[in-house]
Design a protein around this motif. Structure first.
Motif, PDB file in Angstrom:
ATOM      1  N   ILE A 138     -48.007 -19.992   0.451  1.00 21.90           N
ATOM      2  CA  ILE A 138     -48.040 -21.559   0.541  1.00 21.90           C
ATOM      3  C   ILE A 138     -46.858 -21.988   1.547  1.00 21.90           C
ATOM      4  N   SER A 139     -45.714 -21.321   1.386  1.00 20.11           N
ATOM      5  CA  SER A 139     -44.429 -21.834   2.067  1.00 20.11           C
ATOM      6  C   SER A 139     -44.394 -21.745   3.372  1.00 20.11           C
ATOM      7  N   PHE A 140     -45.763 -21.179   3.993  1.00 17.46           N
ATOM      8  CA  PHE A 140     -45.755 -21.012   5.581  1.00 17.46           C
ATOM      9  C   PHE A 140     -46.262 -22.416   5.811  1.00 17.46           C
ATOM     10  N   PHE A 141     -46.762 -23.116   5.056  1.00 20.25           N
ATOM     11  CA  PHE A 141     -47.336 -24.387   5.482  1.00 20.25           C
ATOM     12  C   PHE A 141     -47.206 -25.604   4.492  1.00 20.25           C
ATOM     13  N   TRP A 142     -46.750 -25.432   3.463  1.00 15.51           N
ATOM     14  CA  TRP A 142     -46.183 -26.697   2.516  1.00 15.51           C
ATOM     15  C   TRP A 142     -45.379 -26.172   1.407  1.00 15.51           C
ATOM     16  N   LYS A 143     -44.677 -27.168   1.052  1.00  6.62           N
ATOM     17  CA  LYS A 143     -43.423 -26.875   0.052  1.00  6.62           C
ATOM     18  C   LYS A 143     -44.037 -27.133  -1.342  1.00  6.62           C
ATOM     19  N   ILE A 144     -43.996 -26.289  -2.097  1.00  2.26           N
ATOM     20  CA  ILE A 144     -44.529 -26.354  -3.541  1.00  2.26           C
ATOM     21  C   ILE A 144     -43.362 -26.352  -4.523  1.00  2.26           C
ATOM     22  N   SER A 145     -43.411 -26.818  -5.753  1.00  2.00           N
ATOM     23  CA  SER A 145     -42.148 -26.585  -6.666  1.00  2.00           C
ATOM     24  C   SER A 145     -42.267 -25.260  -7.418  1.00  2.00           C
ATOM     25  N   ALA A 146     -41.456 -24.261  -7.214  1.00  2.05           N
ATOM     26  CA  ALA A 146     -41.207 -23.217  -7.910  1.00  2.05           C
ATOM     27  C   ALA A 146     -40.735 -23.393  -9.290  1.00  2.05           C
ATOM     28  N   HIS A 147     -40.202 -24.406  -9.413  1.00  2.00           N
ATOM     29  CA  HIS A 147     -39.554 -24.795 -10.907  1.00  2.00           C
ATOM     30  C   HIS A 147     -40.869 -25.087 -11.832  1.00  2.00           C
ATOM     31  N   THR A 148     -41.932 -25.820 -11.424  1.00  2.00           N
ATOM     32  CA  THR A 148     -43.044 -25.876 -12.141  1.00  2.00           C
ATOM     33  C   THR A 148     -44.032 -24.820 -12.089  1.00  2.00           C
ATOM     34  N   ILE A 149     -43.961 -24.130 -11.359  1.00  3.34           N
ATOM     35  CA  ILE A 149     -44.777 -22.927 -11.052  1.00  3.34           C
ATOM     36  C   ILE A 149     -44.069 -22.087 -12.305  1.00  3.34           C
ATOM     37  N   GLY A 150     -42.796 -21.886 -12.456  1.00  2.00           N
ATOM     38  CA  GLY A 150     -42.231 -21.150 -13.422  1.00  2.00           C
ATOM     39  C   GLY A 150     -42.587 -21.700 -14.965  1.00  2.00           C
ATOM     40  N   ILE A 151     -42.376 -22.919 -15.079  1.00  2.00           N
ATOM     41  CA  ILE A 151     -42.486 -23.223 -16.601  1.00  2.00           C
ATOM     42  C   ILE A 151     -43.906 -23.602 -16.696  1.00  2.00           C
ATOM     43  N   GLY A 152     -44.783 -23.713 -15.725  1.00  2.00           N
ATOM     44  CA  GLY A 152     -46.205 -23.644 -16.115  1.00  2.00           C
ATOM     45  C   GLY A 152     -46.704 -22.419 -16.451  1.00  2.00           C
ATOM     46  N   GLY A 153     -46.180 -21.366 -15.662  1.00  2.00           N
ATOM     47  CA  GLY A 153     -46.638 -19.792 -16.114  1.00  2.00           C
ATOM     48  C   GLY A 153     -46.307 -19.325 -17.438  1.00  2.00           C
ATOM     49  N   ALA A 154     -44.970 -19.880 -17.875  1.00  2.00           N
ATOM     50  CA  ALA A 154     -44.581 -19.627 -19.161  1.00  2.00           C
ATOM     51  C   ALA A 154     -45.517 -20.430 -20.341  1.00  2.00           C
ATOM     52  N   LEU A 155     -45.726 -21.558 -20.002  1.00  2.00           N
ATOM     53  CA  LEU A 155     -46.580 -22.406 -21.033  1.00  2.00           C
ATOM     54  C   LEU A 155     -47.895 -21.536 -20.893  1.00  2.00           C
ATOM     55  N   GLY A 156     -48.458 -21.088 -19.845  1.00  2.00           N
ATOM     56  CA  GLY A 156     -49.894 -20.631 -19.773  1.00  2.00           C
ATOM     57  C   GLY A 156     -50.141 -19.298 -20.446  1.00  2.00           C
ATOM     58  N   LEU A 157     -48.880 -18.445 -20.199  1.00  2.00           N
ATOM     59  CA  LEU A 157     -48.760 -17.057 -20.975  1.00  2.00           C
ATOM     60  C   LEU A 157     -48.558 -17.360 -22.645  1.00  2.00           C
ATOM     61  N   PHE A 158     -48.025 -18.391 -23.229  1.00  2.00           N
ATOM     62  CA  PHE A 158     -47.952 -18.577 -24.627  1.00  2.00           C
ATOM     63  C   PHE A 158     -49.074 -19.046 -24.929  1.00  2.00           C
ATOM     64  N   LEU A 159     -49.660 -20.074 -24.412  1.00  2.00           N
ATOM     65  CA  LEU A 159     -51.094 -20.614 -24.860  1.00  2.00           C
ATOM     66  C   LEU A 159     -52.144 -19.252 -24.748  1.00  2.00           C
ATOM     67  N   ALA A 160     -52.004 -18.489 -23.543  1.00  2.00           N
ATOM     68  CA  ALA A 160     -53.534 -17.429 -23.588  1.00  2.00           C
ATOM     69  C   ALA A 160     -53.044 -16.639 -24.886  1.00  2.00           C
ATOM     70  N   ILE A 161     -51.677 -16.014 -25.075  1.00  2.00           N
ATOM     71  CA  ILE A 161     -51.257 -15.169 -26.023  1.00  2.00           C
ATOM     72  C   ILE A 161     -51.846 -15.770 -27.387  1.00  2.00           C
ATOM     73  N   TYR A 162     -51.470 -17.008 -27.520  1.00  2.00           N
ATOM     74  CA  TYR A 162     -51.701 -17.729 -28.865  1.00  2.00           C
ATOM     75  C   TYR A 162     -53.071 -17.610 -29.230  1.00  2.00           C
ATOM     76  N   PHE A 163     -53.846 -17.971 -28.202  1.00  2.00           N
ATOM     77  CA  PHE A 163     -55.538 -18.146 -28.338  1.00  2.00           C
ATOM     78  C   PHE A 163     -56.229 -16.662 -28.444  1.00  2.00           C
ATOM     79  N   LYS A 164     -55.723 -15.718 -27.631  1.00  2.00           N
ATOM     80  CA  LYS A 164     -56.403 -14.540 -27.659  1.00  2.00           C
ATOM     81  C   LYS A 164     -56.002 -13.551 -28.591  1.00  2.00           C
ATOM     82  N   LYS A 165     -54.463 -13.817 -29.055  1.00  2.00           N
ATOM     83  CA  LYS A 165     -54.176 -12.577 -30.013  1.00  2.00           C
ATOM     84  C   LYS A 165     -53.810 -13.409 -31.462  1.00  2.00           C
ATOM     85  N   GLY A 166     -54.122 -14.712 -31.123  1.00  2.00           N
ATOM     86  CA  GLY A 166     -53.798 -15.395 -32.766  1.00  2.00           C
ATOM     87  C   GLY A 166     -52.187 -15.337 -33.163  1.00  2.00           C
ATOM     88  N   ALA A 167     -51.473 -15.260 -32.223  1.00  2.00           N
ATOM     89  CA  ALA A 167     -49.897 -15.241 -32.125  1.00  2.00           C
ATOM     90  C   ALA A 167     -49.565 -16.566 -32.883  1.00  2.00           C
TER      91      ALA A 167
END
Length: 218
Positions: A138-167
């Motif tokens: 994406i950086s070859f044509f547009w500037k995207i927020s790496a910070h929100t990718i990082g925090i969004g990725g962490a939230l996504g991992l927690f959510l997916a593990i919570y629902f799939k593994k019942g954690a």
């Protein structure tokens, strides 16, 4: 939110720190998600490795996913390959993203093939590598927020593990992550580092890649 708080949030929740935060949470709140942690300790007879094994492993993760890439980015700045540590323009982002992606990919594959009992950790790191690769393209044509990718990725991992593994232990980290998504997004906007669309797309990209990775491979 004033500029000092926005700057503090941007530093404290820098994308390169997210793997350490994520895995520290799993190690100490929901270790059953990574059964190889206990299996490795119980089959290894070296007392020095068994004592503080999680802490030592977490330091290795911190070294590989934060200290090494951040040191490399600083070196690129010192030799003037990039003109700012903040990497505010697109050209200055590409080489740091490429080198960071390669470091994460190498570390993820190293864990996968050399420490297969810790396969879940390699999956998390490779998921983050996929996010980095997407940011690089994406950086070859547009500037995207790496910070929100990082925090969004962490939230996504927690959510997916919570629902799939019942954690259930991850319920509070999920709530904290949701609050942090708002705070970090507001901080990036306050500092004029990104437009609202760059922040939103970054969050959606991190969330979707991490959720997909867990549901497909964990």
């Amino acid at each position: 939110m004033n500029d000092k708080i926005a700057q503090f949030l941007s530093v404290a929740f820098h994308p390169l720190l997210m793997p350490t935060y994520l895995l520290a949470t799993l190690f100490f709140l929901s270790p059953e998600v990574i059964p190889g942690l206990q299996a490795y300790q119980s089959t290894n007879n070296e007392a020095l490795i068994q004592i503080g094994f999680k802490e030592n492993l977490l330091f290795l993760i911190f070294l590989s996913t934060f200290l090494m890439p951040s040191s490399l980015i600083y070196y690129l700045y010192k030799i003037k390959i990039i003109n700012s540590l903040k990497m505010e323009d697109l050209p200055s982002r590409r080489i740091p993203y490429l080198t960071t992606f390669l470091l994460y990919l190498f570390f993820g594959l190293f864990v996968k093939y050399k420490l297969p009992v810790l396969n879940e950790i390699s999956l998390f790191i490779l998921s983050i590598s996929a996010c980095l690769f997407a940011v690089l393209i994406i950086s070859f044509f547009w500037k995207i927020s790496a910070h929100t990718i990082g925090i969004g990725g962490a939230l996504g991992l927690f959510l997916a593990i919570y629902f799939k593994k019942g954690a259930d232990q991850l319920f509070i980290p999920i709530l904290i992550s949701i609050v942090l998504v708002g705070l970090v997004s507001a901080a990036r906007l306050k500092l004029n580092a990104h437009s609202p669309m760059q922040v939103i797309v970054g969050f959606g990209l991190g969330l979707s890649i991490s959720v997909s990775s867990i549901y497909l491979y964990l």
